[in-house]
Design an enzyme around this catalytic site. Structure first.
Site, mmCIF file in Angstrom:
data_model
loop_
_atom_site.group_PDB
_atom_site.id
_atom_site.type_symbol
_atom_site.label_atom_id
_atom_site.label_comp_id
_atom_site.label_asym_id
_atom_site.label_seq_id
_atom_site.Cartn_x
_atom_site.Cartn_y
_atom_site.Cartn_z
ATOM 1 N N ARG A 1 36.734 69.497 48.617
ATOM 2 C CA ARG A 1 36.307 68.109 48.468
ATOM 3 C C ARG A 1 35.479 67.899 47.208
ATOM 4 O O ARG A 1 35.451 66.807 46.644
ATOM 5 C CB ARG A 1 35.547 67.640 49.710
ATOM 6 C CG ARG A 1 35.585 66.132 49.888
ATOM 7 C CD ARG A 1 35.056 65.689 51.243
ATOM 8 N NE ARG A 1 33.787 66.318 51.523
ATOM 9 C CZ ARG A 1 33.443 66.872 52.686
ATOM 10 N NH1 ARG A 1 34.272 66.862 53.697
ATOM 11 N NH2 ARG A 1 32.270 67.439 52.831
ATOM 12 N N TYR B 1 37.454 40.271 40.902
ATOM 13 C CA TYR B 1 38.766 40.630 41.466
ATOM 14 C C TYR B 1 38.787 40.263 42.950
ATOM 15 O O TYR B 1 37.866 40.593 43.698
ATOM 16 C CB TYR B 1 38.933 42.132 41.254
ATOM 17 C CG TYR B 1 40.198 42.749 41.794
ATOM 18 C CD1 TYR B 1 41.452 42.407 41.267
ATOM 19 C CD2 TYR B 1 40.159 43.697 42.797
ATOM 20 C CE1 TYR B 1 42.605 43.010 41.745
ATOM 21 C CE2 TYR B 1 41.305 44.308 43.280
ATOM 22 C CZ TYR B 1 42.527 43.953 42.751
ATOM 23 O OH TYR B 1 43.659 44.549 43.227
ATOM 24 N N LYS C 1 45.595 51.248 36.315
ATOM 25 C CA LYS C 1 46.136 50.349 35.294
ATOM 26 C C LYS C 1 46.378 51.101 33.979
ATOM 27 O O LYS C 1 47.329 51.828 33.877
ATOM 28 C CB LYS C 1 45.197 49.154 35.118
ATOM 29 C CG LYS C 1 44.806 48.484 36.456
ATOM 30 C CD LYS C 1 45.968 47.756 37.116
ATOM 31 C CE LYS C 1 45.725 47.339 38.556
ATOM 32 N NZ LYS C 1 44.627 46.432 38.778
ATOM 33 N N ASP D 1 33.133 45.953 36.764
ATOM 34 C CA ASP D 1 34.547 46.305 36.900
ATOM 35 C C ASP D 1 35.098 46.295 35.476
ATOM 36 O O ASP D 1 35.304 45.235 34.882
ATOM 37 C CB ASP D 1 35.252 45.290 37.792
ATOM 38 C CG ASP D 1 36.728 45.633 38.014
ATOM 39 O OD1 ASP D 1 37.307 46.325 37.159
ATOM 40 O OD2 ASP D 1 37.284 45.184 39.029
HETATM 41 C C1 LIG Z 1 43.901 46.297 40.007
HETATM 42 C C2 LIG Z 1 42.470 46.012 39.880
HETATM 43 C C3 LIG Z 1 41.546 46.602 40.727
HETATM 44 C C4 LIG Z 1 41.959 47.486 41.875
HETATM 45 O O1 LIG Z 1 42.682 48.619 41.519
HETATM 46 P P1 LIG Z 1 43.620 49.323 42.600
HETATM 47 O O2 LIG Z 1 43.829 50.678 42.073
HETATM 48 O O3 LIG Z 1 44.842 48.489 42.696
HETATM 49 O O4 LIG Z 1 42.850 49.324 43.895
HETATM 50 C C5 LIG Z 1 40.217 46.321 40.542
HETATM 51 N N1 LIG Z 1 39.801 45.480 39.579
HETATM 52 C C6 LIG Z 1 40.660 44.901 38.737
HETATM 53 C C7 LIG Z 1 40.129 44.004 37.665
HETATM 54 C C8 LIG Z 1 42.021 45.138 38.857
HETATM 55 O O5 LIG Z 1 42.878 44.509 38.050
#
Ligand SMILES: *Cc1c(COP(=O)(O)O)cnc(C)c1O
Length: 381
Positions: free
Chosen positions: A50, A106, A203, A178
């Site tokens: 872990r 988000y 992303k 974020d």
């Molecule tokens: C896609 C996204 C997330 C979440 O990512 P996941 O891997 O899909 O959970 C968080 N913040 C933003 C701005 C995003 O575009």
């Protein structure tokens, strides 16, 4: 050395052998020769899966290199990384406090704030993403955490990060951002004074639309706290996915540069098109936050939005469906281009979203920019 060089050479295999890439270690169990070694290894050694074996360790090191962070935690998705950062940032006794959340957050993060923060006794209060130094007024009340997202990933308001982080620091309140849009390479929120930088590695870092993952990066005392809380909450990601992510990171700078350049080219074409009311791209001179954007970012990613003049949401969906190269999908930052009609997703409580028509978001991929523009032009027709 420049960051581009460091990113290529960071997170190399820790073992002294002749491979350029780390091995994928699938293991929960790590055995030791003696009980003493098991409990008190000197020097410290890995003791259980872990904690992250290889290539999780190397991936954390490489992301740490991007942010100049003292600790990086990995989370099972981008959403989980923002939630890990928020839970880490909460003070030990937050009951009765507010959490200041950007109105551009988000959607699924917003749901966590609305449904889970009250269980800690914390009330989410949404603020205008363009509040800047004005956030100081809201910080007069006991505040557990401030959440930023810049630019907002649907509506692309750029936040004055140094002003907001500075005011929060002065009030003794932790900040979380974020940072998915910049992928940790177009700006460095830790450098601008934010305590915890979360990112959906799903992303741009991954870049190939084949796994989900997130990271949180921090420095100093925040890094120690993050490390401790991550162990407490039991975070772990698959080494196979960690390998894919490390592989994606090696080409991240090239890909985001190409997507950003093609995106800006397409944004300019859209801006000149008679059916477009507005292009929401902070790299355009016409964007209300363009100067602020230039002061914080070194460039743009390939994700931005536009407003179809006088077109209702349903007709905008027909336009999106008429694209061939731009496919319909929720994600972004992959090698392939995507289009997303967004009106159904927008939730605002601090400042109402107002537009001349329907909102569509693009993620510009790695195809030829002229082919992509031709696809959009025929769909607009
Ligand atoms: C896609 C996204 C997330 C979440 O990512 P996941 O891997 O899909 O959970 C968080 N913040 C933003 C701005 C995003 O575009």
């Amino acid at each position: 050395m420049k960051r581009d060089t460091r990113l290529i050479h960071s997170g190399q295999p820790r073992r002294n052998d002749d491979l350029v890439n780390p091995p994928i270690e699938r293991a929960s169990t790590v055995v030791a020769p003696t009980t003493a070694e098991l409990y008190n290894p000197t020097p410290p050694r890995r003791h259980y899966g872990r904690g992250g074996l290889s290539p999780n360790m190397e991936l954390r090191e490489a992301i740490g290199e991007l942010y100049g962070a003292d600790h990086v935690s990995l989370a099972q998705s981008g959403l989980a990384s923002v939630i890990l950062a928020l839970r880490t940032a909460l003070p030990e006794n937050p009951a009765g406090m507010q959490a200041l959340i950007t109105d551009s957050a988000y959607g699924p993060v917003r749901r966590f704030c609305d449904e889970e923060l009250p269980r800690y006794g914390v009330t989410p209060v949404y603020y205008d993403p363009r509040i800047g130094a004005g956030v100081a007024e809201l910080l007069d009340k006991p505040t557990a955490v401030v959440l930023l997202e810049s630019p907002g990933s649907l509506t692309f308001e750029v936040q004055d990060i140094p002003a907001i982080a500075g005011a929060a620091r002065k009030a003794g309140v932790a900040t979380v951002i974020d940072d998915t849009w910049s992928a940790g390479v177009l700006m460095n929120p830790l450098e601008l004074g934010v305590d915890y930088a979360a990112q959906a590695l799903t992303k741009y870092a991954g870049g190939h639309s084949d796994f989900l993952m997130g990271s949180v990066a921090a420095r100093g005392e925040s890094a120690a706290r993050l490390k401790d809380k991550d162990v407490l909450f039991g975070g772990h990601v698959s080494p196979d996915d960690a390998y894919l992510c490390l592989r994606g990171l090696r080409t991240l700078l090239l890909r985001i540069e190409r997507s950003g350049a093609s995106g800006l080219h397409i944004a300019r074409q859209l801006e000149a098109h008679p059916k477009i009311a507005r292009v929401l791209h902070p790299g355009l001179q016409s964007h209300p936050d363009h100067a602020l954007f230039n002061s914080q970012f070194t460039g743009a990613s390939g994700c931005f939005a536009f407003v179809l003049d006088g077109v209702n949401a349903r007709d905008s969906e027909a336009m999106a469906e008429a694209c061939h190269l731009f496919r319909l999908g929720f994600s972004w930052g992959g090698y392939e281009s995507l289009i997303l009609p967004c009106d159904r997703q927008i939730r605002r409580t601090a400042v109402a979203w107002q537009a001349e028509g329907a909102l569509l978001r693009l993620s510009v991929g790695l195809e030829d920019a002229e082919d992509l523009w031709a696809d959009l032009a025929q769909a607009l027709g």
